[in-house]
Each structure stands twice: as C-alpha cells, then as structure tokens.
Design a protein around this motif. Structure first.
Motif, short mmCIF file in Angstrom:
data_model
loop_
_atom_site.label_atom_id
_atom_site.label_comp_id
_atom_site.label_asym_id
_atom_site.label_seq_id
_atom_site.Cartn_x
_atom_site.Cartn_y
_atom_site.Cartn_z
N TYR A 52 0.91 -1.18 -0.46
CA TYR A 52 0.04 0.14 0.06
C TYR A 52 0.58 1.36 -0.27
CZ TYR A 52 -3.49 -3.06 0.53
OH TYR A 52 -4.84 -4.44 0.94
N GLY A 53 1.76 1.30 0.21
CA GLY A 53 3.26 2.22 -0.39
C GLY A 53 2.93 3.22 0.73
N VAL A 54 2.56 2.91 2.02
CA VAL A 54 2.27 3.62 3.52
C VAL A 54 3.13 2.73 4.75
CG1 VAL A 54 -0.12 2.76 4.03
CG2 VAL A 54 0.62 4.81 4.46
N ARG A 55 3.51 3.98 5.61
CA ARG A 55 3.90 2.93 7.10
C ARG A 55 3.13 3.21 7.80
NH1 ARG A 55 8.49 0.52 4.90
NH2 ARG A 55 9.72 2.15 4.03
N PRO A 56 2.53 1.43 9.04
CA PRO A 56 2.08 1.35 10.12
C PRO A 56 2.33 2.83 11.00
CG PRO A 56 3.22 -0.26 9.80
CD PRO A 56 3.30 0.84 8.74
N VAL A 57 0.96 3.45 11.47
CA VAL A 57 1.05 4.32 12.32
C VAL A 57 1.46 3.69 13.90
CG1 VAL A 57 -0.54 6.26 13.23
CG2 VAL A 57 -0.52 5.88 10.93
N GLY A 58 0.34 2.01 13.59
CA GLY A 58 -0.11 1.54 14.68
C GLY A 58 -0.12 0.16 14.78
N VAL A 59 0.61 -1.23 15.07
CA VAL A 59 0.86 -1.82 15.31
C VAL A 59 -0.38 -2.79 16.19
CG1 VAL A 59 1.91 -4.09 14.05
CG2 VAL A 59 2.38 -2.52 13.12
N GLU A 60 -0.88 -3.51 16.15
CA GLU A 60 -1.54 -5.03 17.38
C GLU A 60 -1.77 -6.04 17.28
OE1 GLU A 60 -4.20 -3.14 19.98
OE2 GLU A 60 -4.04 -1.23 19.03
N ARG A 61 -1.44 -6.64 17.44
CA ARG A 61 -1.95 -8.31 17.31
C ARG A 61 -2.86 -8.13 17.49
NH1 ARG A 61 -0.52 -13.30 19.77
NH2 ARG A 61 0.16 -11.94 21.56
N ILE A 62 -3.95 -9.31 16.75
CA ILE A 62 -5.43 -9.05 17.52
C ILE A 62 -5.83 -11.13 17.37
CG2 ILE A 62 -6.03 -7.20 16.38
CD1 ILE A 62 -6.96 -8.28 14.07
N GLY A 63 -5.06 -11.37 16.68
CA GLY A 63 -4.94 -13.04 16.40
C GLY A 63 -4.16 -13.82 16.00
N VAL A 64 -4.99 -15.18 16.29
CA VAL A 64 -3.91 -16.34 15.39
C VAL A 64 -5.12 -17.30 15.16
CG1 VAL A 64 -1.85 -18.21 15.49
CG2 VAL A 64 -1.97 -16.05 16.82
N ARG A 65 -5.13 -17.81 13.66
CA ARG A 65 -5.32 -18.62 12.80
C ARG A 65 -4.56 -19.42 12.93
NH1 ARG A 65 -7.39 -16.30 8.00
NH2 ARG A 65 -8.28 -17.89 7.81
N ASN A 66 -5.36 -20.76 12.31
CA ASN A 66 -4.95 -22.16 12.43
C ASN A 66 -5.49 -21.95 10.62
OD1 ASN A 66 -3.68 -24.72 11.62
ND2 ASN A 66 -5.65 -25.29 12.78
N VAL A 67 -4.85 -22.15 9.60
CA VAL A 67 -5.50 -21.65 8.50
C VAL A 67 -4.92 -23.47 7.67
CG1 VAL A 67 -5.58 -21.07 5.71
CG2 VAL A 67 -4.99 -19.69 7.79
N LEU A 68 -6.77 -24.19 7.52
CA LEU A 68 -6.85 -25.29 6.81
C LEU A 68 -7.17 -25.41 4.77
CD1 LEU A 68 -7.93 -27.82 9.43
CD2 LEU A 68 -5.45 -26.91 8.50
N ARG A 69 -6.66 -25.17 3.72
CA ARG A 69 -7.45 -24.95 2.77
C ARG A 69 -7.18 -25.96 1.81
NH1 ARG A 69 -5.54 -19.77 -0.14
NH2 ARG A 69 -7.08 -20.18 -1.49
N GLY A 70 -8.46 -25.89 1.02
CA GLY A 70 -8.69 -27.24 0.52
C GLY A 70 -9.21 -28.38 1.05
N ASP A 71 -10.32 -29.17 0.03
CA ASP A 71 -11.18 -30.57 0.59
C ASP A 71 -10.80 -31.42 -0.40
OD1 ASP A 71 -12.64 -31.84 2.01
OD2 ASP A 71 -14.15 -31.26 1.71
N PRO A 72 -9.37 -32.44 -0.09
CA PRO A 72 -8.68 -32.01 1.30
C PRO A 72 -7.88 -31.18 1.13
CG PRO A 72 -7.45 -33.58 -0.35
CD PRO A 72 -9.51 -33.02 -0.89
N VAL A 73 -7.08 -30.84 2.56
CA VAL A 73 -6.34 -29.64 2.44
C VAL A 73 -5.50 -30.45 1.84
CG1 VAL A 73 -4.83 -29.11 4.27
CG2 VAL A 73 -7.59 -29.83 5.39
N THR A 74 -4.62 -29.06 1.15
CA THR A 74 -3.43 -29.05 -0.11
C THR A 74 -2.39 -28.15 0.67
OG1 THR A 74 -4.94 -27.16 -0.95
CG2 THR A 74 -5.18 -30.27 -1.82
N SER A 75 -3.33 -27.28 1.44
CA SER A 75 -2.20 -26.18 2.51
C SER A 75 -2.86 -25.96 3.64
CB SER A 75 -1.89 -24.92 1.61
OG SER A 75 -2.92 -23.86 0.83
N HIS A 76 -1.58 -25.87 4.52
CA HIS A 76 -1.72 -25.11 6.02
C HIS A 76 -0.86 -24.26 6.47
CE1 HIS A 76 -1.82 -27.39 10.06
NE2 HIS A 76 -3.09 -25.90 10.26
N TRP A 77 -1.35 -23.45 7.15
CA TRP A 77 0.01 -22.46 7.87
C TRP A 77 -0.60 -21.48 8.63
CZ3 TRP A 77 -2.64 -21.27 3.23
CH2 TRP A 77 -3.28 -20.07 3.01
#
Length: 138
Positions: A52-77
């Motif tokens: 986005y060509g802009v520097r953050p004014v503030g950064v806050e952690r709001i959560g963690v996600r277990n990402v599973l993609r595909g059926d059957p699962v083909t990627s996970h991070w």
C-alpha cells in the motif's frame, strides 16, 4: 495477515488482479511472509509498505489463525493477524501486478466477493475495538 484501518472504523481492502497468486477478482486484507530473522511487527510494516505504499501508524496483534485450505487439505499454515492503522490519504497500490483496486469500506458494507481467507481476519478485527485486544486476549 493484517487488516489495515483508518482509526475511524473503515477497513482497507484490495482487489486481487489477474496476476495474483490465487482467487483473482476477490477483495482481500493484506498478507505476507516472514523473512529470515524478521520480527512479526517488522514483517507487517514491510508488507504494508510493499502492498500500500504507506508506513503503519500503529500495529497490534489481534489473533492467531490455523489456516487449512482445500478439501482435502492441500495447504496449511499458521497466520498471526494484526490490526494496522494507516493514514488513509497516503494509501496507493504498491503492487499493481497483484492488485488492481483498493478501497475503504465500513465493516457492514464490504465489497463482494471476498477472498476465502479475508472473512476470518475481518471477524477478528471486528471482535476488537480498532485493534485493541479482545477481552479474552489474542
């Protein structure tokens, strides 16, 4: 992953272009990967600037996600999700090969279609007050 906001309730989304890695034509929050030796916060700052060509004014952690993609699962991070305040007037498309439009939206008036991974990040953002951690913590 990150959700950019203007500090006044609007979120920034980018429409993925034909050159995007996946799901072209969908609206998405930001994301990226850590570089070796990089902190989460440094990676978010770098990715926000690249996208986005802009520097953050503030950064806050709001959560963690277990990402599973595909059926059957083909990627996970695991995705650490951040709320990132930016100066709305300074935003531009920093990676035109990946995005063909950006826009500011109220959380109750989002464009369609959304990228498959965007909704959950927006829900995490919505569970916070402009990036403040939810009552039960991230």
């Amino acid at each position: 992953m990150f959700v950019c906001h203007d500090g006044g309730g609007r979120v920034l989304l980018a429409r993925r272009s034909a050159g995007a890695r996946d799901e072209p034509g969908t609206w998405d929050c930001g994301a990226g990967a850590l570089e070796f030796g990089e902190t989460f916060e440094a990676a978010v700052g770098r990715e926000v600037y690249e996208e986005y060509g802009v520097r953050p004014v503030g950064v806050e952690r709001i959560g963690v996600r277990n990402v599973l993609r595909g059926d059957p699962v083909t990627s996970h991070w695991v995705a650490v999700v951040f709320a990132v305040e930016v100066a709305a007037e300074a935003v531009r498309i920093g990676e035109p090969e990946k995005f063909d439009a950006v826009g500011w939206f109220a959380p109750d008036a989002l464009p369609e279609p959304l990228h498959s991974q965007c909704g959950e990040s927006l829900r995490l953002f919505g569970a916070t007050s402009a990036g403040s951690p939810p009552a039960d913590g991230p």
